[in-house]
Design a protein around this motif. Structure first.
Motif, PDB file in Angstrom:
ATOM      1  N   SER A   1       0.817  -1.236   0.000  1.00 20.85           N
ATOM      2  CA  SER A   1       0.000   0.000   0.000  1.00 20.85           C
ATOM      3  C   SER A   1       0.840   1.271   0.000  1.00 20.85           C
ATOM      4  CB  SER A   1      -0.905   0.023   1.237  1.00 20.85           C
ATOM      5  OG  SER A   1      -1.702  -1.124   1.310  1.00 20.85           O
ATOM      6  N   MET A   2       2.166   1.126  -0.062  1.00 22.28           N
ATOM      7  CA  MET A   2       3.019   2.318   0.069  1.00 22.28           C
ATOM      8  C   MET A   2       2.670   3.411  -0.919  1.00 22.28           C
ATOM      9  SD  MET A   2       7.084   2.914  -0.482  1.00 22.28           S
ATOM     10  CE  MET A   2       6.861   3.740  -2.058  1.00 22.28           C
ATOM     11  N   GLN A   3       2.188   3.021  -2.093  1.00 26.89           N
ATOM     12  CA  GLN A   3       1.837   4.047  -3.080  1.00 26.89           C
ATOM     13  C   GLN A   3       0.324   4.172  -3.277  1.00 26.89           C
ATOM     14  OE1 GLN A   3       4.609   3.038  -6.331  1.00 26.89           O
ATOM     15  NE2 GLN A   3       5.585   4.995  -5.872  1.00 26.89           N
ATOM     16  N   ASN A   4      -0.429   3.820  -2.235  1.00 25.19           N
ATOM     17  CA  ASN A   4      -1.868   4.097  -2.271  1.00 25.19           C
ATOM     18  C   ASN A   4      -2.020   5.550  -1.808  1.00 25.19           C
ATOM     19  OD1 ASN A   4      -4.604   4.363  -1.794  1.00 25.19           O
ATOM     20  ND2 ASN A   4      -4.842   2.282  -1.008  1.00 25.19           N
ATOM     21  N   PHE A   5      -1.823   6.460  -2.760  1.00 27.98           N
ATOM     22  CA  PHE A   5      -1.701   7.873  -2.416  1.00 27.98           C
ATOM     23  C   PHE A   5      -2.968   8.446  -1.780  1.00 27.98           C
ATOM     24  CE2 PHE A   5       1.307   7.313  -6.067  1.00 27.98           C
ATOM     25  CZ  PHE A   5       2.454   7.312  -5.277  1.00 27.98           C
ATOM     26  N   GLU A   6      -4.129   7.951  -2.212  1.00 23.96           N
ATOM     27  CA  GLU A   6      -5.373   8.470  -1.625  1.00 23.96           C
ATOM     28  C   GLU A   6      -5.441   8.133  -0.139  1.00 23.96           C
ATOM     29  OE1 GLU A   6      -7.244  10.643  -3.151  1.00 23.96           O
ATOM     30  OE2 GLU A   6      -5.861  10.402  -4.830  1.00 23.96           O
ATOM     31  N   MET A   7      -4.994   6.911   0.200  1.00 26.53           N
ATOM     32  CA  MET A   7      -4.993   6.503   1.607  1.00 26.53           C
ATOM     33  C   MET A   7      -3.975   7.354   2.391  1.00 26.53           C
ATOM     34  SD  MET A   7      -5.399   2.745   3.047  1.00 26.53           S
ATOM     35  CE  MET A   7      -3.874   1.869   3.007  1.00 26.53           C
ATOM     36  N   LEU A   8      -2.821   7.582   1.784  1.00 25.15           N
ATOM     37  CA  LEU A   8      -1.782   8.381   2.460  1.00 25.15           C
ATOM     38  C   LEU A   8      -2.300   9.800   2.735  1.00 25.15           C
ATOM     39  CD1 LEU A   8       1.422   7.306   0.444  1.00 25.15           C
ATOM     40  CD2 LEU A   8       0.478   6.270   2.510  1.00 25.15           C
ATOM     41  N   LYS A   9      -3.012  10.350   1.755  1.00 29.94           N
ATOM     42  CA  LYS A   9      -3.537  11.713   1.927  1.00 29.94           C
ATOM     43  C   LYS A   9      -4.534  11.772   3.087  1.00 29.94           C
ATOM     44  CE  LYS A   9      -3.638  12.742  -2.874  1.00 29.94           C
ATOM     45  NZ  LYS A   9      -4.470  13.170  -3.988  1.00 29.94           N
ATOM     46  N   GLU A  10      -5.397  10.760   3.165  1.00 27.35           N
ATOM     47  CA  GLU A  10      -6.394  10.716   4.252  1.00 27.35           C
ATOM     48  C   GLU A  10      -5.710  10.635   5.609  1.00 27.35           C
ATOM     49  OE1 GLU A  10      -9.863  10.400   4.460  1.00 27.35           O
ATOM     50  OE2 GLU A  10     -10.341  10.507   2.314  1.00 27.35           O
ATOM     51  N   ILE A  11      -4.699   9.784   5.700  1.00 25.93           N
ATOM     52  CA  ILE A  11      -3.997   9.615   6.977  1.00 25.93           C
ATOM     53  C   ILE A  11      -3.224  10.889   7.329  1.00 25.93           C
ATOM     54  CG2 ILE A  11      -2.181   8.273   8.136  1.00 25.93           C
ATOM     55  CD1 ILE A  11      -3.246   5.842   6.539  1.00 25.93           C
ATOM     56  N   GLY A  12      -2.802  11.605   6.285  1.00 28.19           N
ATOM     57  CA  GLY A  12      -2.111  12.881   6.486  1.00 28.19           C
ATOM     58  C   GLY A  12      -3.000  13.916   7.159  1.00 28.19           C
ATOM     59  N   GLN A  13      -4.309  13.726   7.053  1.00 29.79           N
ATOM     60  CA  GLN A  13      -5.244  14.675   7.679  1.00 29.79           C
ATOM     61  C   GLN A  13      -5.408  14.414   9.170  1.00 29.79           C
ATOM     62  OE1 GLN A  13      -6.672  17.275   5.976  1.00 29.79           O
ATOM     63  NE2 GLN A  13      -5.346  16.540   4.332  1.00 29.79           N
ATOM     64  N   THR A  14      -4.837  13.325   9.666  1.00 31.00           N
ATOM     65  CA  THR A  14      -4.961  12.996  11.083  1.00 31.00           C
ATOM     66  C   THR A  14      -3.600  13.245  11.762  1.00 31.00           C
ATOM     67  OG1 THR A  14      -4.151  10.703  11.048  1.00 31.00           O
ATOM     68  CG2 THR A  14      -6.419  11.052  10.322  1.00 31.00           C
ATOM     69  N   GLN A  15      -3.540  13.017  13.038  1.00 33.00           N
ATOM     70  CA  GLN A  15      -2.253  13.125  13.741  1.00 33.00           C
ATOM     71  C   GLN A  15      -1.786  11.742  14.202  1.00 33.00           C
ATOM     72  OE1 GLN A  15      -0.134  15.817  14.142  1.00 33.00           O
ATOM     73  NE2 GLN A  15      -1.532  16.595  12.588  1.00 33.00           N
ATOM     74  N   LYS A  16      -2.402  10.688  13.689  1.00 29.97           N
ATOM     75  CA  LYS A  16      -2.084   9.328  14.128  1.00 29.97           C
ATOM     76  C   LYS A  16      -0.694   8.911  13.653  1.00 29.97           C
ATOM     77  CE  LYS A  16      -4.689   6.552  15.931  1.00 29.97           C
ATOM     78  NZ  LYS A  16      -4.796   6.300  17.387  1.00 29.97           N
ATOM     79  N   PRO A  17       0.157   8.375  14.545  1.00 26.21           N
ATOM     80  CA  PRO A  17       1.440   7.842  14.097  1.00 26.21           C
ATOM     81  C   PRO A  17       1.254   6.745  13.040  1.00 26.21           C
ATOM     82  CG  PRO A  17       1.430   8.099  16.459  1.00 26.21           C
ATOM     83  CD  PRO A  17       0.017   8.335  16.000  1.00 26.21           C
ATOM     84  N   VAL A  18       2.132   6.780  12.047  1.00 25.46           N
ATOM     85  CA  VAL A  18       2.036   5.852  10.911  1.00 25.46           C
ATOM     86  C   VAL A  18       3.384   5.178  10.714  1.00 25.46           C
ATOM     87  CG1 VAL A  18       1.490   5.659   8.444  1.00 25.46           C
ATOM     88  CG2 VAL A  18       0.624   7.602   9.745  1.00 25.46           C
ATOM     89  N   LEU A  19       3.377   3.873  10.531  1.00 30.00           N
ATOM     90  CA  LEU A  19       4.599   3.184  10.122  1.00 30.00           C
ATOM     91  C   LEU A  19       4.433   2.889   8.638  1.00 30.00           C
ATOM     92  CD1 LEU A  19       6.886   0.734  11.742  1.00 30.00           C
ATOM     93  CD2 LEU A  19       5.690  -0.159   9.771  1.00 30.00           C
ATOM     94  N   LEU A  20       5.265   3.547   7.838  1.00 32.90           N
ATOM     95  CA  LEU A  20       5.153   3.433   6.381  1.00 32.90           C
ATOM     96  C   LEU A  20       6.220   2.475   5.877  1.00 32.90           C
ATOM     97  CD1 LEU A  20       3.902   4.533   3.698  1.00 32.90           C
ATOM     98  CD2 LEU A  20       5.670   6.309   3.757  1.00 32.90           C
ATOM     99  N   LYS A  21       5.767   1.322   5.363  1.00 34.46           N
ATOM    100  CA  LYS A  21       6.727   0.327   4.874  1.00 34.46           C
ATOM    101  C   LYS A  21       7.143   0.619   3.446  1.00 34.46           C
ATOM    102  CE  LYS A  21       6.091  -3.742   7.638  1.00 34.46           C
ATOM    103  NZ  LYS A  21       6.143  -5.191   7.462  1.00 34.46           N
ATOM    104  N   ARG A  22       8.398   0.367   3.166  1.00 34.74           N
ATOM    105  CA  ARG A  22       8.911   0.530   1.806  1.00 34.74           C
ATOM    106  C   ARG A  22       8.352  -0.604   0.942  1.00 34.74           C
ATOM    107  NH1 ARG A  22      15.349   0.264   0.366  1.00 34.74           N
ATOM    108  NH2 ARG A  22      15.194   0.553  -1.884  1.00 34.74           N
ATOM    109  N   GLY A  23       7.821  -0.267  -0.206  1.00 35.36           N
ATOM    110  CA  GLY A  23       7.351  -1.298  -1.128  1.00 35.36           C
ATOM    111  C   GLY A  23       8.517  -2.143  -1.600  1.00 35.36           C
TER     112      GLY A  23
END
Ligand code: PEP
Ligand code: MN
Length: 337
Positions: A187-209
């Protein structure tokens, strides 16, 4: 573009400058340092005349940033960003281990594993409940029922939990119950999901594809940070190479490189990199020596019966042994675990 302002800048000059920048429709992010104030300009800065800016009396210097990622660049943000999750402070001197099963399978399994990993010193419990499996016939995870089981352990041990989000429709449930949202390699390049999560302050662990470059990982992180959420952990979990002895190849260079390029904390997942249990110890110790700020490790009470990733899951005893050695290496490189 980065603009370093002189300390002597007056309020009027600062106002005049922000009006000047605004005419280009560019976002200007101030970074207040001890010695000077730096402005990070994000957007199309190609029309800005760098010479003209440098001539302004209150501008110390202006630098064009070549990289396509800005806000996750150390040039924009020289100081390491600390990502706080309860008492855990990723990016500090302490190294944190997140451990648990690949998949949450049932209450008893999770209870045994959580007891074990916490006793051995894990500071975050991992457990996947939405599983992105290569085969549609493989175990797909307990979904929200699994999150509820993770929550029980969070309360029992008073530790944060991390779990993978694969579908934005479940974001609200994760915001409520999960402490760190894991974005998987797929999901690393699921940009729509990344944008949504960017609107929150929740910590995110982003895995390299597994087929993505370091720059692509940083651009994905930029999507999240650009929305206003700086709580991003970068995770190296192995990439696909021609080598077949391991599931993936752990790109150990990614650790010091990411730390050089970005202020975001760097985590290593040796489990998915190796795909086999006998290499986890070496990869864990190497990751700590290379400067990792944390680890994500799969552990199972009965790896042979695991519903996913059994071949790379440590037994509780093996995990305990690795934790002891990890502490020694952490100390040797001036860190704590
Ligand atoms: C996992 O952590 O279980 C997982 C599926 O990881 P990745 O996205 O790195 O394959
Ligand atoms: Mn797994």
């Amino acid at each position: 573009m980065i603009i370093v302002l002189k300390n002597s800048i007056t309020k009027e000059e600062a106002k005049e400058f922000s009006v000047f920048i605004a005419q280009y429709g560019i976002k200007s992010i101030p970074i207040y340092g001890e010695m000077s104030t730096v402005l990070g300009l994000v957007g199309d800065t190609s029309k800005i005349d760098i010479e003209q800016i440098t001539r302004l009396s209150y501008v110390e210097r202006a630098i064009r940033v070549q990289e396509p990622f800005k806000q996750v660049s150390r040039r924009f943000h020289p100081k390491t960003i600390i990502v706080e999750v309860g008492n855990v402070r990723f990016g500090s001197e302490e190294i944190y281990v997140m451990a648990g099963p690949c998949s949450v399978e049932n209450r008893t399994q999770l209870d045994i594993i959580a007891d074990g990993v916490v006793k051995s010193g894990a500071k975050v419990l991992r457990g996947g409940t939405f599983k992105p499996r290569s085969s549609p016939y493989a175990f797909q995870g307990l979904k929200l029922e699994g999150i509820a089981l993770m929550k029980e352990q969070k309360q029992k041990h008073n530790i944060p939990i991390i779990s993978e989000l694969t579908n934005i429709n479940f974001l609200d449930a994760f915001l409520e119950d999960v402490d760190i949202i894991q974005i998987g390699a797929r999901s690393m390049q699921n940009f729509e999901m990344l944008k949504e999560i960017g609107q929150t302050q929740k910590p995110v662990l982003l895995k390299r594809g597994f087929s993505n470059t370091i720059d692509e990982l940083l651009m994905s992180a930029e999507y999240i940070v650009n929305g206003g959420n700086k709580n991003v952990l970068l995770c190296e979990r192995g990439i696909r190479t021609f080598e077949t002895r391991t599931r993936n190849t752990l790109d150990i260079s990614a650790v010091p490189l990411l730390k050089q390029l970005s202020p975001l904390p760097v985590i290593v997942d040796p489990s998915h990199a190796a795909g086999r249990v006998d290499l986890i110890e070496s990869l864990t110790l190497a990751s700590i020596a290379a400067g990792a700020d944390g680890l994500l490790i799969e552990v199972h009470n009965e790896p042979a019966k695991a519903l996913s990733d059994g071949a790379q899951s440590l037994t509780l005893d093996a995990f305990d042994e690795i934790m002891k050695k990890a502490k020694v290496i952490a100390k040797a490189v001036g860190r704590r675990l």
